[in-house]
Design a protein around this motif. Structure first.
Motif, PDB file in Angstrom:
ATOM      1  N   ARG A   1       0.827  -1.193   0.000  1.00 46.58           N
ATOM      2  CA  ARG A   1       0.000   0.000   0.000  1.00 46.58           C
ATOM      3  C   ARG A   1       0.870   1.254   0.000  1.00 46.58           C
ATOM      4  O   ARG A   1       0.522   2.282  -0.599  1.00 46.58           O
ATOM      5  CB  ARG A   1      -0.911   0.007   1.227  1.00 46.58           C
ATOM      6  CG  ARG A   1      -1.941   1.150   1.213  1.00 46.58           C
ATOM      7  CD  ARG A   1      -2.460   1.451   2.609  1.00 46.58           C
ATOM      8  NE  ARG A   1      -1.397   1.928   3.477  1.00 46.58           N
ATOM      9  CZ  ARG A   1      -0.912   3.169   3.457  1.00 46.58           C
ATOM     10  NH1 ARG A   1      -1.387   4.054   2.610  1.00 46.58           N
ATOM     11  NH2 ARG A   1       0.048   3.522   4.287  1.00 46.58           N
ATOM     12  N   GLN A   2       2.029   1.177   0.679  1.00 44.56           N
ATOM     13  CA  GLN A   2       2.929   2.325   0.721  1.00 44.56           C
ATOM     14  C   GLN A   2       3.440   2.682  -0.672  1.00 44.56           C
ATOM     15  O   GLN A   2       3.632   3.859  -0.984  1.00 44.56           O
ATOM     16  CB  GLN A   2       4.115   2.026   1.655  1.00 44.56           C
ATOM     17  CG  GLN A   2       3.757   1.969   3.132  1.00 44.56           C
ATOM     18  CD  GLN A   2       3.098   0.671   3.549  1.00 44.56           C
ATOM     19  OE1 GLN A   2       3.036  -0.271   2.751  1.00 44.56           O
ATOM     20  NE2 GLN A   2       2.601   0.617   4.773  1.00 44.56           N
ATOM     21  N   ALA A   3       3.618   1.654  -1.522  1.00 42.40           N
ATOM     22  CA  ALA A   3       4.071   1.916  -2.890  1.00 42.40           C
ATOM     23  C   ALA A   3       3.017   2.713  -3.659  1.00 42.40           C
ATOM     24  O   ALA A   3       3.337   3.666  -4.373  1.00 42.40           O
ATOM     25  CB  ALA A   3       4.375   0.602  -3.610  1.00 42.40           C
ATOM     26  N   ILE A   4       1.743   2.330  -3.495  1.00 43.89           N
ATOM     27  CA  ILE A   4       0.666   3.063  -4.153  1.00 43.89           C
ATOM     28  C   ILE A   4       0.640   4.504  -3.670  1.00 43.89           C
ATOM     29  O   ILE A   4       0.482   5.448  -4.458  1.00 43.89           O
ATOM     30  CB  ILE A   4      -0.702   2.393  -3.891  1.00 43.89           C
ATOM     31  CG1 ILE A   4      -0.705   0.928  -4.382  1.00 43.89           C
ATOM     32  CG2 ILE A   4      -1.826   3.187  -4.547  1.00 43.89           C
ATOM     33  CD1 ILE A   4      -0.544   0.775  -5.864  1.00 43.89           C
ATOM     34  N   SER A   5       0.804   4.687  -2.360  1.00 41.07           N
ATOM     35  CA  SER A   5       0.799   6.036  -1.791  1.00 41.07           C
ATOM     36  C   SER A   5       1.930   6.885  -2.363  1.00 41.07           C
ATOM     37  O   SER A   5       1.742   8.070  -2.682  1.00 41.07           O
ATOM     38  CB  SER A   5       0.921   5.954  -0.265  1.00 41.07           C
ATOM     39  OG  SER A   5       0.957   7.224   0.313  1.00 41.07           O
ATOM     40  N   LYS A   6       3.115   6.298  -2.516  1.00 36.97           N
ATOM     41  CA  LYS A   6       4.261   7.024  -3.072  1.00 36.97           C
ATOM     42  C   LYS A   6       4.032   7.369  -4.539  1.00 36.97           C
ATOM     43  O   LYS A   6       4.384   8.460  -4.990  1.00 36.97           O
ATOM     44  CB  LYS A   6       5.534   6.192  -2.908  1.00 36.97           C
ATOM     45  CG  LYS A   6       6.025   6.093  -1.466  1.00 36.97           C
ATOM     46  CD  LYS A   6       7.273   5.238  -1.361  1.00 36.97           C
ATOM     47  CE  LYS A   6       7.767   5.140   0.069  1.00 36.97           C
ATOM     48  NZ  LYS A   6       8.985   4.293   0.186  1.00 36.97           N
ATOM     49  N   TRP A   7       3.423   6.441  -5.299  1.00 34.27           N
ATOM     50  CA  TRP A   7       3.139   6.732  -6.709  1.00 34.27           C
ATOM     51  C   TRP A   7       2.174   7.906  -6.833  1.00 34.27           C
ATOM     52  O   TRP A   7       2.376   8.802  -7.646  1.00 34.27           O
ATOM     53  CB  TRP A   7       2.522   5.511  -7.389  1.00 34.27           C
ATOM     54  CG  TRP A   7       3.429   4.315  -7.472  1.00 34.27           C
ATOM     55  CD1 TRP A   7       4.766   4.262  -7.190  1.00 34.27           C
ATOM     56  CD2 TRP A   7       3.043   2.990  -7.838  1.00 34.27           C
ATOM     57  NE1 TRP A   7       5.247   2.987  -7.363  1.00 34.27           N
ATOM     58  CE2 TRP A   7       4.204   2.185  -7.774  1.00 34.27           C
ATOM     59  CE3 TRP A   7       1.844   2.393  -8.218  1.00 34.27           C
ATOM     60  CZ2 TRP A   7       4.193   0.825  -8.071  1.00 34.27           C
ATOM     61  CZ3 TRP A   7       1.823   1.037  -8.515  1.00 34.27           C
ATOM     62  CH2 TRP A   7       2.996   0.268  -8.443  1.00 34.27           C
ATOM     63  N   GLU A   8       1.139   7.896  -5.995  1.00 31.27           N
ATOM     64  CA  GLU A   8       0.127   8.940  -6.096  1.00 31.27           C
ATOM     65  C   GLU A   8       0.634  10.293  -5.608  1.00 31.27           C
ATOM     66  O   GLU A   8       0.110  11.338  -6.003  1.00 31.27           O
ATOM     67  CB  GLU A   8      -1.129   8.528  -5.320  1.00 31.27           C
ATOM     68  CG  GLU A   8      -1.850   7.336  -5.943  1.00 31.27           C
ATOM     69  CD  GLU A   8      -3.151   6.983  -5.248  1.00 31.27           C
ATOM     70  OE1 GLU A   8      -3.461   7.628  -4.211  1.00 31.27           O
ATOM     71  OE2 GLU A   8      -3.866   6.072  -5.718  1.00 31.27           O
ATOM     72  N   SER A   9       1.645  10.286  -4.727  1.00 26.34           N
ATOM     73  CA  SER A   9       2.225  11.549  -4.254  1.00 26.34           C
ATOM     74  C   SER A   9       3.437  11.963  -5.078  1.00 26.34           C
ATOM     75  O   SER A   9       4.113  12.945  -4.757  1.00 26.34           O
ATOM     76  CB  SER A   9       2.607  11.416  -2.776  1.00 26.34           C
ATOM     77  OG  SER A   9       3.591  10.406  -2.599  1.00 26.34           O
TER      78      SER A   9
END
Length: 264
Positions: A29-37
């Motif tokens: 989930r942290q990877a998705i958060s980093k992509w979106e930010s």
């Protein structure tokens, strides 16, 4: 729009949480958060999977100047066209939901899609006040497998349940299980069927209960308090009612009264 903005926008439009998208893509989930930010970027194979998942081109994802093809339809609906899929959603809302939404993960007052959530939901998996789907959950639920207050399905579970296999307070089906149960094979507190097994009352060709009644001369019955095969007299019905009053506990008095209501 940046790549992160587009990923966030596509994810929300398709009703995915970051956790759900992460599971689909096989990342954290942290990877998705980093992509979106925009603090990290997906690898090429992940970008390809994202484009396939959301049916959008890689150009759209990579090039900031390319926007989604959104058009306002004559009826006030907003549509998003990408590849072979067309997502449609009403521009008008009620209680924060679009009046209607058609898409893979549809959410609206009327929702139609693979996964549909709404007041009226239609889909392979449907959740709503009125739900129609292969797998459906709702106050009024219809489907192959359904769960609801009023449920109708091949496999049905509800307060009022009807199906090939039905379970509920009131159940009717080829095979039924309920407090008041009717079917070819009926099991419950009060049962009516070809094979009826009831704790307190059973009526059928083969009846087993404290009060057991056979409907034909060839019937087989077993009743520990009362049993009768064939035509019932007024005295027999009076005896049945008296027997039920003596054996049925108070918390089931409402069901007992329903059964007694259908007796002469």
């Amino acid at each position: 729009m940046t790549l992160g903005d587009k990923l966030s926008k596509l994810r929300k439009e398709n009703n995915y949480t970051q956790e759900q998208l992460a599971d689909i893509l096989g990342v954290s989930r942290q990877a998705i958060s980093k992509w979106e930010s925009n603090t990290a970027y997906p690898e090429t194979d992940k970008m390809i999977r994202i484009s396939r998942l959301f049916n959008c081109s890689l150009d759209y994802l990579f090039k900031e100047e390319i926007e989604a093809d959104r058009n306002i339809q004559p009826d006030g609906a907003a549509s998003y066209s990408s590849g072979s899929r067309r997502e449609k959603k009403s521009a008008r809302t009620l209680w924060g939901l679009p009046l209607w939404h058609v898409g893979r993960n549809a959410k609206g007052v009327v929702a139609i899609g693979m996964n549909a959530k709404g007041i009226i939901a239609i889909g392979l998996k449907a959740k709503g006040v009125i739900a129609l789907g292969l797998l459906s959950f709702g106050v009024i639920s219809l489907g192959l497998v359904s769960l609801g207050f009023i449920s109708l399905a091949l496999v049905s579970l509800g307060v009022i349940s009807c199906g090939t296999f039905a379970a509920g307070i009131f159940a009717a089906g080829a095979i039924s299980l309920g407090i008041i149960s009717t079917g070819a094979i009926a099991v419950g507190e009060f049962s009516v069927g070809a094979l009826a097994v009831g704790k307190y009352f059973a009526l059928g060709d083969n009846a087993r209960a404290m009060v057991a009644i056979g409907i034909a001369d060839t019937s087989e019955v077993s009743g520990s308090v009362f049993q009768k095969i064939g035509d019932m007299t007024s005295q027999d019905y009076a005896a049945v009612k008296e027997a039920l009053d003596s054996v049925v506990p108070g918390w089931l008095s409402w069901a007992k009264e329903i059964v007694k209501f259908f007796m002469p």
